[in-house]
Motif scaffolding. Structure first.
Motif, mmCIF file in Angstrom:
data_model
loop_
_atom_site.group_PDB
_atom_site.id
_atom_site.type_symbol
_atom_site.label_atom_id
_atom_site.label_comp_id
_atom_site.label_asym_id
_atom_site.label_seq_id
_atom_site.Cartn_x
_atom_site.Cartn_y
_atom_site.Cartn_z
ATOM 1 N N PRO A 86 37.379 37.167 37.863
ATOM 2 C CA PRO A 86 38.005 36.795 39.138
ATOM 3 C C PRO A 86 39.523 36.774 38.977
ATOM 4 C CG PRO A 86 36.152 35.348 38.649
ATOM 5 C CD PRO A 86 36.372 36.178 37.418
ATOM 6 N N ILE A 87 40.244 37.117 40.022
ATOM 7 C CA ILE A 87 41.694 37.302 39.945
ATOM 8 C C ILE A 87 42.368 36.042 39.405
ATOM 9 C CG2 ILE A 87 43.797 37.706 41.294
ATOM 10 C CD1 ILE A 87 42.119 39.461 43.141
ATOM 11 N N ASN A 88 43.233 36.260 38.417
ATOM 12 C CA ASN A 88 44.075 35.213 37.840
ATOM 13 C C ASN A 88 43.287 34.025 37.286
ATOM 14 O OD1 ASN A 88 46.361 36.704 38.423
ATOM 15 N ND2 ASN A 88 46.653 35.732 40.408
ATOM 16 N N LYS A 89 42.088 34.290 36.810
ATOM 17 C CA LYS A 89 41.305 33.249 36.167
ATOM 18 C C LYS A 89 41.847 32.955 34.763
ATOM 19 C CE LYS A 89 37.786 31.488 38.472
ATOM 20 N NZ LYS A 89 37.470 30.042 38.517
ATOM 21 N N THR A 90 41.567 31.738 34.294
ATOM 22 C CA THR A 90 41.838 31.363 32.914
ATOM 23 C C THR A 90 40.512 30.980 32.276
ATOM 24 O OG1 THR A 90 44.013 30.524 33.526
ATOM 25 C CG2 THR A 90 43.148 29.838 31.395
ATOM 26 N N VAL A 91 40.177 31.583 31.138
ATOM 27 C CA VAL A 91 38.858 31.396 30.534
ATOM 28 C C VAL A 91 39.012 30.894 29.102
ATOM 29 C CG1 VAL A 91 37.730 33.105 32.004
ATOM 30 C CG2 VAL A 91 38.730 33.838 29.839
ATOM 31 N N TRP A 92 38.181 29.915 28.740
ATOM 32 C CA TRP A 92 38.174 29.416 27.367
ATOM 33 C C TRP A 92 37.737 30.506 26.392
ATOM 34 C CZ3 TRP A 92 40.942 25.438 26.836
ATOM 35 C CH2 TRP A 92 40.801 24.254 27.562
ATOM 36 N N VAL A 93 38.368 30.527 25.221
ATOM 37 C CA VAL A 93 37.933 31.369 24.105
ATOM 38 C C VAL A 93 37.875 30.505 22.852
ATOM 39 C CG1 VAL A 93 38.852 33.499 25.098
ATOM 40 C CG2 VAL A 93 40.305 32.098 23.587
ATOM 41 N N GLY A 94 37.398 31.089 21.756
ATOM 42 C CA GLY A 94 37.120 30.315 20.560
ATOM 43 C C GLY A 94 38.296 30.137 19.631
#
Length: 318
Positions: A86-94
């Motif tokens: 989704p536009i301009n989302k921020t997603v957790w990574v490891g």
């Protein structure tokens, strides 16, 4: 927040077998050399999201947060997010801090250095935000945040081929460092000459070719993300505030960026700072040439070619 116990039907299907000819069990998707799954329906804290990722594999194999210690994989991941998130989302990574503030590490064990190529250049690392997320506002480069914030997230599962986890070859490196001529110094696997006197881009490009003709000299351009990362970290370590001309140019004037050897410079990561190149057809004079910009942690920035900057020559022969 209490983690939901269910696993989506599509995920359950993916756990019982792989699709013929694919390296990833659905709903995991091959991105670079990784099998990843982006969760866009649920938002969780960092630890809850990690627990959810681990639960996706059941007893069949190890799953966890997605990690991207190899630059090429992270670039592929950023472009995948640009097309699918989704536009301009921020997603957790490891990735998170380890032992002390700002000592970052991937959960797979590799150290995670700040700056090029993984982090947003504007990240200030205030020491209280200990978990990492890929931010759509910054070409999906990493930012730090409080671990209890809720976000979408990305999981990873080992790549499977013929029923076995694939072993990925490490990136080859030179067996021994080169011996540099013409007052060059070694950075990573190559020799470079750093000129501190300022020239226009055109003069710098000519001087690299003519003054180092016997060594195949050219205005510096990286062969790959690994070389670019070494250079950016070297420039930061010198603790000066200079921005350096490098061999990127919009020679057509139509925002078609190439290195001086003619190879295309892709947009976004790993080379460009967020918002760069910033020129457009209305800029006068146009910003046709590139520097590794000190104020942007030595990511690329486009500037006027007549500006004067120090420059870096790359020597191909020693």
């Amino acid at each position: 927040m209490k983690m939901r116990a269910f696993i989506p039907f599509a995920v359950a299907l993916g756990l019982v077998g792989s699709v013929a000819g694919q390296g990833c069990y659905p709903p995991f998707t091959m991105v670079g050399s990784k099998c990843v799954y982006m969760e866009t329906a649920l938002e969780m804290s960092w630890q809850e999201a990690r627990d959810y990722c681990k639960g996706l594999a059941g007893d069949s194999s190890a799953a966890d947060f997605a990690t991207f210690p190899v630059c090429d994989d992270y670039v592929a991941f950023g472009r995948y997010l640009a097309l699918n998130a989704p536009i301009n989302k921020t997603v957790w990574v490891g990735a998170h801090t380890l032992f002390t503030p700002n000592m970052w590490q991937w959960i797979s064990g590799e150290d995670l250095q700040t700056g090029v190529p993984f982090w947003s250049y504007s990240e200030d690392f205030d020491g209280t935000e200990n978990c990492a997320a890929a931010d759509g506002d910054f070409y999906y480069r990493l930012v730090d945040d409080h671990c209890d914030q809720v976000k979408n997230f990305v999981c990873e599962m080992p790549l499977m081929r013929n029923g076995h986890e694939a072993k990925l070859a490490s990136t080859p490196r030179a067996a021994a460092g080169p011996e540099c001529k013409d007052h060059g110094i070694v950075v990573g696997d190559f020799c470079y000459v750093f000129y501190q006197h300022e020239e226009s881009w055109e003069v710098a490009e000519e001087k690299c070719r003519t003054d180092h003709h016997d060594q195949g000299g050219e205005l510096y351009y990286p062969a790959d993300c690994h070389e670019f990362t070494h250079m950016a970290h070297h420039l930061e370590a010198t603790e000066n505030t200079n921005s350096y001309w490098v061999g990127g140019v919009d020679i057509s004037g139509k925002e078609e960026w190439t290195w001086v050897n003619g190879e295309n410079i892709p947009g976004g990561p790993p080379y460009w700072a967020t918002g760069e190149p910033s020129h457009n057809h209305d800029n006068e004079p146009r910003e046709h040439c590139t520097v590794m910009a000190a104020e942007k942690r030595y990511y690329l920035q486009d500037v006027h070619c007549a500006d004067r900057h120090p420059y870096i020559c790359k020597l191909h022969y020693i």
